[in-house]
Design a protein around this motif. Structure first.
Motif, mmCIF file in Angstrom:
data_model
loop_
_atom_site.group_PDB
_atom_site.id
_atom_site.type_symbol
_atom_site.label_atom_id
_atom_site.label_comp_id
_atom_site.label_asym_id
_atom_site.label_seq_id
_atom_site.Cartn_x
_atom_site.Cartn_y
_atom_site.Cartn_z
ATOM 1 N N LYS A 46 38.645 27.658 -10.328
ATOM 2 C CA LYS A 46 40.674 27.350 -9.945
ATOM 3 C C LYS A 46 40.792 28.406 -9.039
ATOM 4 N N LEU A 47 40.376 29.583 -9.195
ATOM 5 C CA LEU A 47 41.229 30.657 -8.193
ATOM 6 C C LEU A 47 40.369 30.208 -6.114
ATOM 7 N N VAL A 48 39.170 29.699 -7.100
ATOM 8 C CA VAL A 48 38.847 29.380 -4.943
ATOM 9 C C VAL A 48 39.319 28.053 -4.696
ATOM 10 N N GLN A 49 39.356 26.636 -6.134
ATOM 11 C CA GLN A 49 40.361 25.535 -5.682
ATOM 12 C C GLN A 49 41.438 25.938 -4.948
ATOM 13 N N SER A 50 42.051 26.286 -6.043
ATOM 14 C CA SER A 50 43.774 26.860 -5.688
ATOM 15 C C SER A 50 43.980 27.822 -3.265
ATOM 16 N N SER A 51 43.077 28.439 -3.472
ATOM 17 C CA SER A 51 42.894 28.794 -2.629
ATOM 18 C C SER A 51 42.147 27.938 -0.935
ATOM 19 N N LEU A 52 41.428 27.009 -2.004
ATOM 20 C CA LEU A 52 40.693 26.493 -0.390
ATOM 21 C C LEU A 52 41.876 24.829 -0.945
ATOM 22 N N SER A 53 42.560 24.646 -1.550
ATOM 23 C CA SER A 53 43.573 23.676 -1.345
ATOM 24 C C SER A 53 44.010 22.472 -0.164
ATOM 25 N N PRO A 54 44.212 21.588 -0.374
ATOM 26 C CA PRO A 54 45.102 20.881 0.587
ATOM 27 C C PRO A 54 46.418 22.042 1.352
ATOM 28 N N VAL A 55 47.265 22.178 0.135
ATOM 29 C CA VAL A 55 48.546 22.669 0.504
ATOM 30 C C VAL A 55 48.061 24.087 1.071
ATOM 31 N N ALA A 56 47.199 24.678 0.452
ATOM 32 C CA ALA A 56 46.448 26.439 1.220
ATOM 33 C C ALA A 56 46.509 26.271 2.272
ATOM 34 N N ILE A 57 45.550 25.194 2.996
ATOM 35 C CA ILE A 57 44.352 25.363 4.186
ATOM 36 C C ILE A 57 45.393 24.641 4.533
ATOM 37 N N ARG A 58 46.944 24.528 5.147
ATOM 38 C CA ARG A 58 47.456 24.099 5.834
ATOM 39 C C ARG A 58 47.689 25.346 7.240
#
Length: 491
Positions: free
Chosen positions: A136-148
């Motif tokens: 969950k931590l890794v996914q949230s930091s690499l989510s579309p919202v985060a990687i913009r």
């Protein structure tokens, strides 16, 4: 009296024999039923004692090995490779059975030498609550919202890399792409990292990378021993970076920040070792796979000039618009590159970089009438599914337009599926789109040497890393691209 006793004895004996026969028939029938209810092992060959079919696997292209087995035995078959009895599964339904609907019955499994190299706390070695929390931590930091927010940084890396290639000297495309994906990985994990730390990480990671697939002999001077020493050094460097972050109380929105700021309901946090193992795990998961995908994309575009012109036209339109407004790529633009995106999807299908995944049965399991014994390895074969003409028409042809229609469920699995699917797939696709955008606008390239031979290391890559020459694209007016007939696009 003797006669009566003799008759009684004879009758008793016959009665005993009759009852014994009935009992034997009853119990043998029950045993036969029970035996019939026990499913058989899947068809297939287990090869030689101890070595199984490992030599046969490595004497030919692994993909040919698996596809030949599927043709002979069907979608479920057994073999014995790499010291393990295995059940291979080559259907979408089987992949879903193992990776999604019954994922708790199949644990991720890797050789101990690999776990030691990456770190036993890396999320893809685990199941259960710990895996769920870290994923969950890794996914949230690499989510579309985060990687913009990473787009400007990835653009800078891409431009710098492409400028260094534009000399017409022959370069190893795969190795060049590995450098690019490593730099993007560092950006996503640490943000803007101190140059000295970055160089130390790069140097030691390179040694670990070289030893990762070597024979695990821990003798001084061997690649494996050197890799273990470099892995210890990586931990030390990461401990220093973590200590510095904690001391300065920096609340960065990168992967390291997410890992450092984690606190569960009981107030527990991740320790430094867990954080370091997961950082190295993400670097390993991201580098070779993305680099291999980009290498194949360059090969497929090079082999189809009409398709390349179409991608150039699409990307030039975006480039001219941004040049007029003196700005870089926007998130919206990366979501509106339909032809380029379909090229990426088709490249991932054709190359099937992650050809299969390893799981291990934690109990005896029945699937499709076959027994999968506890402790056996189970391998969903993604490449076999991607190259099945039942799901992809003429699968040997490179045809991006096939993705104008969504594939059938569970037939397209380049990033896996279920709880252990790749959490960084959105970042991988974003960096591919950004590199292709700048590549086709800035450079031209020529592949040198054989293009159709494949090496496995362990991911499939074009032979010798696709040696290529790159030079600057002369400025010219680009005509809008008109989609050709299907037979013109496919080769």
């Amino acid at each position: 009296m003797d006669i009566i006793f003799g008759i009684f004895s004879t009758t008793t004996i016959y009665l005993f024999l009759f009852l014994s026969t009935l009992l034997y028939y009853h119990f043998s029938k029950r045993h036969h039923k029970k035996h019939k209810l026990t499913p058989n092992l899947p068809p297939g060959s287990m090869g030689w004692p101890y070595i199984g079919e490992t030599l046969l696997l490595y004497s030919k292209d692994p993909n040919t090995f698996f596809s030949d087995k599927q043709k002979r035995y069907g979608d479920v078959f057994k073999t014995h490779i790499l010291g393990c009895p295995c059940v291979m599964l080559a259907s979408p339904e089987a992949a879903r059975f193992v990776l999604v609907t019954n994922a708790d019955l199949f644990k991720p499994t890797y050789p101990k030498s690999k776990e030691k190299m990456i770190g036993p706390s890396a999320l893809f070695f685990h199941q259960g609550e710990y895996h769920h929390l870290v994923r969950k931590l890794v996914q949230s930091s690499l989510s579309p919202v985060a990687i913009r927010r990473l787009i400007p940084g990835i653009e800078d890396i891409a431009k710098s890399m492409l400028d260094s290639w534009a000399s017409r000297e022959v370069i190893n495309t795969f190795q060049a792409m590995k450098k690019f994906s490593f730099e993007v990985g560092i950006l996503a994990i640490f943000g803007h990292l101190d140059k000295q730390y970055k160089e130390e990480l790069k140097k030691n990671y390179s040694i670990v990378d070289k030893g990762y697939n070597s024979f695990p002999t821990n003798l001084p001077g061997t690649p494996y021993h050197k890799a273990l020493m470099a892995r210890k050094k990586l931990s030390q460097i990461l401990e220093e970076i973590i200590a510095e972050r904690k001391e300065k109380k920096l609340l960065e929105n990168d992967l390291l920040g997410h890992l450092l700021n984690f606190k569960n309901d009981k107030g527990e946090t991740l320790n430094d070792e867990q954080i370091a193992d997961n950082i190295i795990g993400v670097l390993f998961a991201a580098q070779d796979t993305t680099a291999s995908a980009l290498t194949w994309i360059l090969k497929y575009l090079h082999d189809d000039p009409k398709l390349l012109e179409g991608v150039k036209a699409e990307q030039m339109e975006i480039h001219l618009s941004n040049e007029k407004e003196s700005r870089g790529l926007t998130w919206t633009q990366t979501r509106n590159m339909p032809l380029t995106y379909k090229v990426i999807l088709e490249s991932l299908r054709m190359s099937s970089i992650v050809s299969f995944t390893f799981r291990e049965a934690v109990v005896d399991i029945e699937y499709n009438g076959y027994l999968i014994p506890k402790g056996w390895k189970v391998m969903p074969l993604f490449r076999n599914i991607h190259h099945n003409p039942e799901f992809f028409n003429e699968p040997q042809n490179f045809d991006p337009r096939r993705f104008e229609v969504a594939p059938k469920p569970n037939t397209y699995l380049p990033f896996g599926t279920g709880a252990h699917s790749c959490p960084g797939n959105e970042l991988a696709k974003l960096e591919m789109l950004i590199l292709i955008h700048h590549l086709v606008n800035k450079l031209r390239w020529e592949v040198v040497g054989p293009r159709d031979m494949v090496a496995h290391s362990p991911f499939p890559v074009p032979y010798n890393g696709l040696p290529s020459r790159f030079w600057k694209e002369p400025k010219k007016e680009v005509q809008p691209w008109k989609e050709p007939e299907k037979e013109e696009l496919c080769h």
